[in-house]
Design a protein around this motif. Structure first.
Motif, PDB file in Angstrom:
ATOM      1  N   GLY A   1       0.775  -1.236   0.000  1.00  0.00           N
ATOM      2  CA  GLY A   1       0.000   0.000   0.000  1.00  0.00           C
ATOM      3  C   GLY A   1       0.802   1.279   0.000  1.00  0.00           C
ATOM      4  N   LEU A   2       1.953   1.298  -0.681  1.00  0.00           N
ATOM      5  CA  LEU A   2       2.708   2.543  -0.786  1.00  0.00           C
ATOM      6  C   LEU A   2       1.907   3.566  -1.591  1.00  0.00           C
ATOM      7  N   PRO A   3       1.955   4.831  -1.193  1.00  0.00           N
ATOM      8  CA  PRO A   3       1.119   5.842  -1.849  1.00  0.00           C
ATOM      9  C   PRO A   3       1.698   6.331  -3.172  1.00  0.00           C
ATOM     10  N   GLY A   4       0.824   6.878  -4.023  1.00  0.00           N
ATOM     11  CA  GLY A   4       1.224   7.570  -5.231  1.00  0.00           C
ATOM     12  C   GLY A   4       2.109   6.743  -6.140  1.00  0.00           C
ATOM     13  N   ARG A   5       3.180   7.384  -6.593  1.00  0.00           N
ATOM     14  CA  ARG A   5       4.101   6.744  -7.541  1.00  0.00           C
ATOM     15  C   ARG A   5       5.326   6.145  -6.863  1.00  0.00           C
ATOM     16  N   GLN A   6       5.311   6.073  -5.541  1.00  0.00           N
ATOM     17  CA  GLN A   6       6.454   5.518  -4.816  1.00  0.00           C
ATOM     18  C   GLN A   6       6.809   4.102  -5.261  1.00  0.00           C
ATOM     19  N   PRO A   7       5.825   3.187  -5.455  1.00  0.00           N
ATOM     20  CA  PRO A   7       6.206   1.845  -5.912  1.00  0.00           C
ATOM     21  C   PRO A   7       6.970   1.872  -7.230  1.00  0.00           C
ATOM     22  N   LEU A   8       6.534   2.709  -8.161  1.00  0.00           N
ATOM     23  CA  LEU A   8       7.190   2.815  -9.456  1.00  0.00           C
ATOM     24  C   LEU A   8       8.602   3.376  -9.327  1.00  0.00           C
TER      25      LEU A   8
ATOM     26  N   LYS B   1       5.714  14.039  -7.603  1.00  0.00           N
ATOM     27  CA  LYS B   1       6.053  15.135  -6.709  1.00  0.00           C
ATOM     28  C   LYS B   1       7.418  14.893  -6.068  1.00  0.00           C
ATOM     29  N   ASP B   2       8.066  15.986  -5.662  1.00  0.00           N
ATOM     30  CA  ASP B   2       9.363  15.851  -4.995  1.00  0.00           C
ATOM     31  C   ASP B   2       9.258  14.987  -3.747  1.00  0.00           C
ATOM     32  N   SER B   3       8.148  15.104  -3.034  1.00  0.00           N
ATOM     33  CA  SER B   3       7.966  14.323  -1.804  1.00  0.00           C
ATOM     34  C   SER B   3       7.893  12.834  -2.099  1.00  0.00           C
ATOM     35  N   GLU B   4       7.399  12.463  -3.288  1.00  0.00           N
ATOM     36  CA  GLU B   4       7.327  11.059  -3.661  1.00  0.00           C
ATOM     37  C   GLU B   4       8.702  10.503  -4.016  1.00  0.00           C
ATOM     38  N   SER B   5       9.618  11.370  -4.449  1.00  0.00           N
ATOM     39  CA  SER B   5      10.964  10.931  -4.824  1.00  0.00           C
ATOM     40  C   SER B   5      11.886  10.775  -3.628  1.00  0.00           C
ATOM     41  N   ALA B   6      11.577  11.457  -2.539  1.00  0.00           N
ATOM     42  CA  ALA B   6      12.496  11.510  -1.404  1.00  0.00           C
ATOM     43  C   ALA B   6      12.771  10.138  -0.820  1.00  0.00           C
ATOM     44  N   THR B   7      11.722   9.372  -0.536  1.00  0.00           N
ATOM     45  CA  THR B   7      11.908   8.067   0.090  1.00  0.00           C
ATOM     46  C   THR B   7      12.669   7.092  -0.809  1.00  0.00           C
ATOM     47  N   PRO B   8      12.321   6.954  -2.107  1.00  0.00           N
ATOM     48  CA  PRO B   8      13.101   6.055  -2.969  1.00  0.00           C
ATOM     49  C   PRO B   8      14.579   6.414  -3.029  1.00  0.00           C
ATOM     50  N   ILE B   9      14.891   7.698  -3.067  1.00  0.00           N
ATOM     51  CA  ILE B   9      16.301   8.116  -3.112  1.00  0.00           C
ATOM     52  C   ILE B   9      17.006   7.739  -1.816  1.00  0.00           C
ATOM     53  N   ALA B  10      16.338   7.943  -0.695  1.00  0.00           N
ATOM     54  CA  ALA B  10      16.931   7.565   0.588  1.00  0.00           C
ATOM     55  C   ALA B  10      17.185   6.068   0.646  1.00  0.00           C
TER      56      ALA B  10
ATOM     57  N   GLY C   1      15.397  17.317   0.082  1.00  0.00           N
ATOM     58  CA  GLY C   1      13.956  17.150   0.227  1.00  0.00           C
ATOM     59  C   GLY C   1      13.564  16.013   1.162  1.00  0.00           C
ATOM     60  N   ILE C   2      14.543  15.319   1.715  1.00  0.00           N
ATOM     61  CA  ILE C   2      14.273  14.164   2.573  1.00  0.00           C
ATOM     62  C   ILE C   2      14.235  14.600   4.034  1.00  0.00           C
ATOM     63  N   ARG C   3      13.159  14.265   4.709  1.00  0.00           N
ATOM     64  CA  ARG C   3      13.011  14.580   6.132  1.00  0.00           C
ATOM     65  C   ARG C   3      12.887  13.267   6.908  1.00  0.00           C
ATOM     66  N   PHE C   4      13.865  12.993   7.750  1.00  0.00           N
ATOM     67  CA  PHE C   4      13.878  11.730   8.488  1.00  0.00           C
ATOM     68  C   PHE C   4      12.652  11.574   9.388  1.00  0.00           C
ATOM     69  N   ALA C   5      12.191  12.673   9.956  1.00  0.00           N
ATOM     70  CA  ALA C   5      11.024  12.597  10.849  1.00  0.00           C
ATOM     71  C   ALA C   5       9.803  12.099  10.090  1.00  0.00           C
ATOM     72  N   GLU C   6       9.632  12.571   8.849  1.00  0.00           N
ATOM     73  CA  GLU C   6       8.505  12.121   8.036  1.00  0.00           C
ATOM     74  C   GLU C   6       8.679  10.661   7.633  1.00  0.00           C
TER      75      GLU C   6
ATOM     76  N   THR D   1       6.057   7.492   8.250  1.00  0.00           N
ATOM     77  CA  THR D   1       5.348   6.875   7.122  1.00  0.00           C
ATOM     78  C   THR D   1       6.208   5.945   6.280  1.00  0.00           C
ATOM     79  N   GLY D   2       7.509   5.835   6.587  1.00  0.00           N
ATOM     80  CA  GLY D   2       8.395   5.145   5.657  1.00  0.00           C
ATOM     81  C   GLY D   2       8.682   3.687   5.940  1.00  0.00           C
ATOM     82  N   TRP D   3       8.047   3.081   6.955  1.00  0.00           N
ATOM     83  CA  TRP D   3       8.399   1.696   7.290  1.00  0.00           C
ATOM     84  C   TRP D   3       7.968   0.744   6.184  1.00  0.00           C
ATOM     85  N   LYS D   4       6.848   1.028   5.537  1.00  0.00           N
ATOM     86  CA  LYS D   4       6.425   0.176   4.432  1.00  0.00           C
ATOM     87  C   LYS D   4       7.416   0.269   3.273  1.00  0.00           C
ATOM     88  N   ALA D   5       7.856   1.489   2.994  1.00  0.00           N
ATOM     89  CA  ALA D   5       8.830   1.680   1.922  1.00  0.00           C
ATOM     90  C   ALA D   5      10.146   0.986   2.256  1.00  0.00           C
TER      91      ALA D   5
END
Length: 336
Positions: free
Chosen positions: A106-113, A137-146, A295-300, A304-308
């Motif tokens: 259940g990752l949101p938006g385009r994160q799975p891609l 969105k930039d916010s969607e790219s942050a987690t994959p890059i991390a 654009g990466i915020r560890f607190a966010e 929300t990032g455990w699934k990712a």
């Protein structure tokens, strides 16, 4: 943009001081560290934001175009049909499995891609390329890059430790690294531990993986174009460039990347030209990846990032295991 350039220079100094740390990894990490400093967030999200956004998009695309000058179709052909087919299968299977896993959790938006692109093709550069064609969105790219930064860094440490238990010689180890590690810099840092033979094999295999970026982006672009109506608000807001156009089937920078590959293959470019292009490409990507890292915020991510994280680690284990099988199979077939 000047701030991002200075940060890229600082990342280069870190790389000089600790060669085991790839320059691009250092650039992303530096951006991530800066983004966690509360006193600097008002600058990053305020007056510096336009220049950082331009660096993260435009400079990244130019760097990807220049990356094509590293690739020669002659070198790729030298791998042999079996190895080339194995590379394509590893990319396609990893992309598909990661995308499916991301949607299952259940990752949101385009994160799975974006995670699928980063782990299967070429790390943060692939995330940036897919972000461009999908208008993410930039916010969607942050987690994959991390995630690709984290797992690629772990690979530098862990993969060399498993070489002897797996029974790989230098060439086989280099092939495995090229098949399974994400960014080019991380591939170099991992493979060079086993010597020049491993490094040479890893770079050729990795750059062949990079070549799959063009068709993968083209396919995703075609799908996104069919799914995105011309009047869709997401086509306007996702990139923030004030355009209502649908995503292009093949972005201009991907065509530029392919053109650079062809030029490298058919035109005898002087070594000096290639060296300058390599330095410029590295500098542009380092600047862009620092900007993306801000654009990466560890607190966010913690909220929300455990699934990712599950998807990223699962994809990393999958591509590493699949690549081991690919090395064994290609070695066996080549020996016949």
């Amino acid at each position: 943009m000047a701030v991002a350039g200075v940060a890229a220079l600082a990342a280069f100094l870190v790389h000089l001081a600790v060669p085991a740390v790839p320059l691009l990894t250092a650039a992303v990490a530096l951006g991530m560290i800066v983004a966690q400093i509360p006193a600097l967030r008002s600058l990053l999200d305020g007056p510096l934001k336009p220049g950082l956004s331009l660096s993260a998009r435009r400079l990244l695309r130019i760097g990807i175009v220049l990356l094509g000058l590293k690739l020669s179709l002659v070198d790729i052909a030298g791998l042999g049909v079996v190895t080339i087919v194995a590379i394509v299968l590893v990319v396609v299977l990893t992309f598909g499995v990661t995308l499916l896993l991301g949607r299952m959790v259940g990752l949101p938006g385009r994160q799975p891609l974006l995670i699928a692109a980063g782990f299967s093709i070429c790390g943060a550069s692939a995330v940036g390329a897919m972000s461009a064609v999908t208008r993410a969105k930039d916010s969607e790219s942050a987690t994959p890059i991390a995630l690709v930064t984290l797992c690629g860094t772990l690979a530098i440490v862990l993969l060399p430790l498993t070489r002897i238990p797996l029974g790989f010689d230098a060439s086989e180890f280099g092939t495995w690294v090229g098949l399974s590690v994400h960014d080019v810099g991380q591939v170099v840092a991992t493979a060079q531990i086993a010597g020049p033979v491993a490094l040479s094999a890893a770079v050729v295999v990795k750059l062949t993986r990079v070549l799959t970026l063009a068709p993968m982006v083209a396919i995703v672009g075609a799908v996104e174009r069919r799914r995105t109506p011309l009047s869709s608000d997401s086509a306007v807001s996702a990139v923030g460039e004030g355009t209502s156009k649908r995503p292009p089937i093949v972005p201009l920078f991907v065509l530029g990347f392919l053109a650079a590959v062809i030029v490298r293959s058919v035109v005898p470019l002087p070594d000096g030209v290639l060296e300058v292009a390599d330095v410029l490409q590295t500098a542009l990507l380092a600047t862009a990846l620092f900007a993306l890292g801000t654009g990466i915020r560890f607190a966010e991510l913690a909220r929300t990032g455990w699934k990712a994280l599950i998807v990223g680690l699962g994809s990393w284990v999958f591509i590493a295991a699949l690549s081991v099988v690919a090395v064994w199979v290609t070695t066996g077939l080549s020996a016949r």
